[in-house]
Structures are given as structure tokens and as C-alpha cells.
Design an enzyme around this catalytic site. Structure first.
Site, PDB file in Angstrom:
ATOM      1  CE1 TYR A   1      -3.013  -3.047   0.295  1.00  0.00           C
ATOM      2  CE2 TYR A   1      -3.247  -2.648   2.644  1.00  0.00           C
ATOM      3  CZ  TYR A   1      -3.541  -3.398   1.526  1.00  0.00           C
ATOM      4  OH  TYR A   1      -4.364  -4.492   1.635  1.00  0.00           O
TER       5      TYR A   1
ATOM      6  CG  HIS B   1      -0.890  -8.756  -0.245  1.00  0.00           C
ATOM      7  ND1 HIS B   1      -0.523  -7.434  -0.089  1.00  0.00           N
ATOM      8  CD2 HIS B   1      -2.227  -8.723  -0.483  1.00  0.00           C
ATOM      9  CE1 HIS B   1      -1.583  -6.649  -0.228  1.00  0.00           C
ATOM     10  NE2 HIS B   1      -2.626  -7.408  -0.482  1.00  0.00           N
TER      11      HIS B   1
ATOM     12  N   PRO C   1     -15.395  -5.116   2.119  1.00  0.00           N
ATOM     13  CG  PRO C   1     -15.609  -4.513   4.370  1.00  0.00           C
ATOM     14  CD  PRO C   1     -14.598  -4.626   3.267  1.00  0.00           C
ATOM     15  CG  LEU C   2     -18.509  -1.129   3.193  1.00  0.00           C
ATOM     16  CD1 LEU C   2     -18.185   0.252   3.739  1.00  0.00           C
ATOM     17  CD2 LEU C   2     -19.928  -1.537   3.571  1.00  0.00           C
TER      18      LEU C   2
END
Length: 331
Positions: free
Chosen positions: A60, A127, A207-208
Site C-alpha cells: 500500500y 498477500h 466488505p463494502l
């Protein structure tokens, strides 16, 4: 905040925080660039609300997200569960491929510990599975890091059932992190049952639906020009219109309960099992506060039936990644 148990004796808050959006520049930007001060304040307030589980990764930024999390948790480390990930190779800041080698695991853990400013990583994920390195070798190296006290628990991300079984034969796996939401339910077929058979907790990322399920957007045109989601097939013009039917049902139930659509989407995931710990991504206190309220929502059987009918497995239009990204999942 309630707690939940993942695998291998790891207890975390029922909802965690995905820190990936807290980048001000780099390879994965959602919406406007994050304000580092606001991102740190978000982590601090989350801790005050009882959140213990914070998720970051080498990739990230790359690198900058771990550094920011490290600054945020300084002096607040006790009782927190810090998760980060390895598994890629770089030339400078450019990702050049996957690397699940024992040497890379050992190299990366030292770099991540330095960026995070901690003595041990609570949950260290691979990952992405490296098809050129047997998973037994990768997990074996991670197990050595556990014995050395550099990490406390081992996790995998986007691993297939056969890979999970091989990994668990080497060392207990605390968690599998994979995409799971109302618009991505394929893990329910084989992956989630395998995790439960092996005692592996499940951590849904996105999750959204990368913001889709929040109801804040009407089309891809609502996204900033440099937003990573322009590369997401499910946000394409041909797919997005069909996918908004899911959001309409989520909004309907949210309106009935006078809560946000995001809270309903998260409450649905929490209702899928006590071994599931979603990590909604956030970079602002406002959205973090909203998401965390999902732990107080109880969906009725009728609500669950309605959501299941609106978003059955396989109903979402479009792949969740482009061609290259799809080659790196469920391995």
C-alpha cells in the site's frame, strides 16, 4: 466493541479497520488523496471506540501506509492486533511480480517491523500466493519467524482450498483474507467451508464492494479521475447499472432502520458467522464512525432473505478485477 475469535487463538475486535485508503499518493488511491493527519486521527478514535484490529501491507503506497500506521500506533501499541502482508517483489517502488520465497518473507518482515515501529507483527499474511514457490516452503519460513518472535500468527490472502490445506499442515493458519461482501459471495462455495473445517478465521476485505454498497455513487462518473476503481470491471458502464439493483435493496432496508447502507452491508457480513471479521477501509473519522455502528445492528430473518434474494451468489455483473488481477486470486 465486541470481540471475535479468528484461528490459532487470535482474538480481535468484531470489526477491524482497513488502512489501505490512508495513502496520499501511490499505486492504489480511492477517492481524494488521504490527509495523513486525519488518517491518524481516525486510527486514534477507532482505538478509543474499542477497535483493536488494524490492517496494512507493504504494497500500500507502497511502503507509506505501514509508516503511517506506525506513527499512529506509537504509544498505543498495547492490546492492538496489527496485520500486514508480504509477497511481492519490487524495483524501487515499482511492483514487478509476486515473491513468496522464504528469503522474501524474512527480508520483508524486517522492513515492515521497522516501518511499523513494533517488535512483532501480530498477523503476517502472504498477500498473494506465489505459484512458483510451494506453499509449504512459504509457510515454513513464516513458521520460523513465529518461533523467532518476529510474528505471532500466520495468515494467507486469496488462497484456494487446496492451498489452505497444505499450508495448515505446516503451521496453524489464523486467518484467510479474501474479498467477501454482498456483491462477492463466491467464497461461500468452497473457501469459507474449508476455513471452518480447518479452524481458520475469515477476514473479508472490500466488505463494502469498494464503496459501491455504500449507496454514495450513481455511476463511475462520480469517481475522481485518478481513482483506482476506474480499472474495476464491476464499475464499468455496462456492469454498474445492473449492479445498482443490489444497492437499491440495501438502501431500502437501511431506510427502514434509519441507518446507513454501509451499516447494513457490514451487518450482513457479521451475520454470516462469528468467525468473520470485516475490515472496512476508511481514511476519515466520519466514515469510520458510521461503519463501526454496524456491530449494533441486528438483521431479522426477513432482512436476510431479502438481501440474499437481491444479491445471490454469482449475480454480480463483471469480474472483480481485470484480467491480470484475476490470475492472482484463488490460487
Amino acid at each position: 466493541m465486541n470481540t471475535r475469535n479468528l484461528g490459532d487463538g487470535l482474538t480481535v475486535s468484531a470489526l477491524g479497520i482497513g488502512c489501505m485508503p490512508m495513502v496520499s499518493e501511490g499505486n492504489i488511491v480511492y477517492g481524494a488523496a488521504a490527509d495523513p493527519a486525519e488518517a491518524i486521527a481516525t486510527i486514534h478514535e477507532a482505538i478509543d471506540l474499542g477497535v483493536t484490529f488494524f490492517d496494512t501491507a507493504q504494497i500500500y503506497g507502497p511502503f507509506q501506509n505501514e509508516e503511517l500506521v506506525g506513527r499512529a500506533i506509537k504509544g498505543k501499541r498495547d492490546s492492538l492486533v496489527i496485520a500486514t502482508k508480504f509477497g511481492f517483489k519490487f524495483e524501487g517502488k515499482q511492483i514487478t511480480g509476486v515473491d513468496g520465497s522464504p528469503a522474501n518473507a524474512r527480508k520483508t518482515v524486517e522492513e515492515s517491523l521497522t516501518r511499523l515501529g513494533i517488535e512483532a507483527i501480530d498477523l503476517f499474511y502472504q498477500h498473494r500466493v506465489d505459484p512458483n514457490v510451494p506453499i509449504e516452503e512459504t509457510v515454513g519460513a513464516m513458521a520460523d519467524l513465529v518461533r523467532e518472535g518476529k510474528i505471532r500468527h500466520i495468515g494467507l490472502s486469496e488462497a484456494a482450498p487446496a492451498t489452505l490445506r497444505k499450508a495448515a499442515s505446516v503451521h496453524p493458519i489464523a486467518a484467510l483474507q479474501s474479498e467477501y461482501s454482498l456483491w462477492e459471495r463466491d467464497v461461500e462455495d468452497e473457501i469459507l467451508p474449508t476455513c471452518r473445517e480447518l479452524g481458520i478465521g475469515f477476514v473479508p476485505y472490500s466488505p463494502l464492494g469498494r464503496g459501491f454498497l455504500t449507496g454514495q455513487f450513481k455511476s463511475k462518473d462520480d469517481l475522481p479521475e485518478n481513482d483506482w476503481r476506474h480499472n474495476d470491471p464491476r464499475w464499468s458502464d455496462e456492469n454498474a447499472a445492473r449492479n445498482f439493483a443490489i444497492v437499491d435493496t440495501v438502501r431500502e432496508i437501511a431506510d427502514e432502520k434509519d441507518v446507513s447502507a454501509a451499516q447494513i452491508a457490514l451487518a450482513w457480513l457479521l451475520a454470516q458467522g462469528d468467525d468473520i471479521v470485516p475490515i472496512p477501509g476508511t481514511k476519515r473519522r466520519e466514515t469510520m464512525r458510521d461503519s463501526m455502528k454496524a456491530v449494533d445492528i441486528t438483521l431479522t430473518p426477513a432482512d436476510l432473505v431479502k438481501l440474499d434474494s437481491a444479491a445471490p451468489r454469482g449475480a454480480t455483473s463483471g469480474d472483480r478485477y481485470g484480467e491480470q488481477g484475476m490470475k492472482m486470486v484463488r490460487l
